[in-house]
Write an enzyme that holds these catalytic residues in place. Sequence first.
Site, PDB file in Angstrom:
ATOM      1  CB  CYS A  66      -0.973  -0.011   1.180  1.00 53.75           C
ATOM      2  SG  CYS A  66      -0.228   0.147   2.821  1.00 53.75           S
ATOM      3  N   GLY A  67       0.416   2.387   0.329  1.00 58.90           N
ATOM      4  CA  GLY A  67       1.253   3.581   0.306  1.00 58.90           C
ATOM      5  C   GLY A  67       2.417   3.519   1.276  1.00 58.90           C
TER       6      GLY A  67
END
Length: 160
Positions: A66-67
């Site tokens: 994810c980020g």
Amino acid sequence: MKIGIGADHNGYELKEQIKKFIQETMNQEVVDYGCHSCDTIDYPDVAFKVSKAITDGELERGILICGTGLGVAIAANKYPGIRAATCHDTYSAERAQLSNNAQIIAMGSQIIGVEVGKKVVEAYLNVSWAEGSKRKVDKITEKEKEFTGIDFSGSTPKCS
């Protein structure tokens, strides 16, 4: 080795590069649990799919992106029997497996680039748990058994 990979929209591009690296350079089988575009999705959905596949014995290891790598790791760790570690360097990736028998590593696409991501994945996949910290991992497993009533002491947890 059969490896599951998944990402939210923030990790989509890194996931695609890592997937290709695992298949073409490391010659390992990869199962892609999404996402399949840059369209917005919620990271827990993907993390839970990969976690379930591991506990069901369909996968040996997982990679989530994810980020930051934090959200997918938190979500995966909510799944009974899963040990997921956020790793952004090769040493932590090796230790995730060697010391903690982590079935999943998580990475942040906004933290590391493609080349570092490849090295992290390679470090993680090239080692196997030698039960070096078995006493500590067993304590985690026992606490989880206390909370869930499910015994995850085997090498591959099974959920009903």
